[in-house]
Enzyme design. Structure first.
Site, PDB file in Angstrom:
ATOM      1  N   SER A   1      23.954 -10.893  38.782  1.00  0.00           N
ATOM      2  CA  SER A   1      24.445  -9.669  39.422  1.00  0.00           C
ATOM      3  C   SER A   1      23.363  -8.996  40.263  1.00  0.00           C
ATOM      4  CB  SER A   1      25.077  -8.684  38.445  1.00  0.00           C
ATOM      5  OG  SER A   1      25.864  -7.759  39.171  1.00  0.00           O
TER       6      SER A   1
ATOM      7  N   HIS B   1      16.836   3.732  44.178  1.00  0.00           N
ATOM      8  CA  HIS B   1      16.714   4.703  45.264  1.00  0.00           C
ATOM      9  C   HIS B   1      15.744   5.766  44.762  1.00  0.00           C
ATOM     10  CE1 HIS B   1      20.181   2.762  47.053  1.00  0.00           C
ATOM     11  NE2 HIS B   1      20.745   2.844  45.862  1.00  0.00           N
TER      12      HIS B   1
ATOM     13  N   CYS C   1      25.330  -9.878  34.139  1.00  0.00           N
ATOM     14  CA  CYS C   1      26.473 -10.582  33.570  1.00  0.00           C
ATOM     15  C   CYS C   1      25.970 -11.727  32.704  1.00  0.00           C
ATOM     16  CB  CYS C   1      27.359 -11.142  34.683  1.00  0.00           C
ATOM     17  SG  CYS C   1      28.046  -9.873  35.760  1.00  0.00           S
TER      18      CYS C   1
END
Length: 130
Positions: A63, A68, A83
């Site tokens: 995944s 940020h 996953c």
């Protein structure tokens, strides 16, 4: 409860402001975080904003991990989505908390693709043949 993936959404507060504004350090730290989970790195893309801040993604076979940063506030928003049964997103969380020198966190985990909600039998493997 079994699921296809685990999604950790983390808020890192009171971080080292210089680290949060260093795109090279953030990229390397996010890649290292992916390795900490046991994931397979596919690609990454990072950008430093002016006057400050970094955004980036590490794509893994299992995944992705994103970040940020807002250095002016000592804050980073991080998503760790993995996953499969062989990777542990909490290892990435622990690693990043230390690297960013976060003094305070808020974190939640969401199970993505819950077997019972999709209708997958509980004993099914993650990867089924199509």
């Amino acid at each position: 409860m079994k699921s296809l993936g685990r999604h950790i959404i983390a808020e890192f507060y009171d971080c080292d402001k210089e680290i949060l504004d260093n795109v090279e350090k953030i990229e390397q730290s996010m890649k290292n975080a992916a390795y900490e989970t046991g994931a397979t790195l596919v690609n990454s893309s990072f950008h430093r904003f002016l006057p400050y801040g970094v955004s980036g993604v590490v794509v893994i076979s299992e995944s992705h991990l994103t970040i940020h940063t807002w250095p002016e506030y000592g804050y980073a928003a991080v998503d760790l989505f993995t996953c499969g049964d062989d990777v542990d997103p909490w290892k990435a969380f622990t690693y990043l908390k230390e690297v960013l020198k976060s003094q305070r966190v808020h974190v939640v985990e969401h199970l993505r693709g819950k077997y019972d909600e999709i209708g997958i039998p509980e004993n099914s493997p993650h990867k089924m043949e199509v």
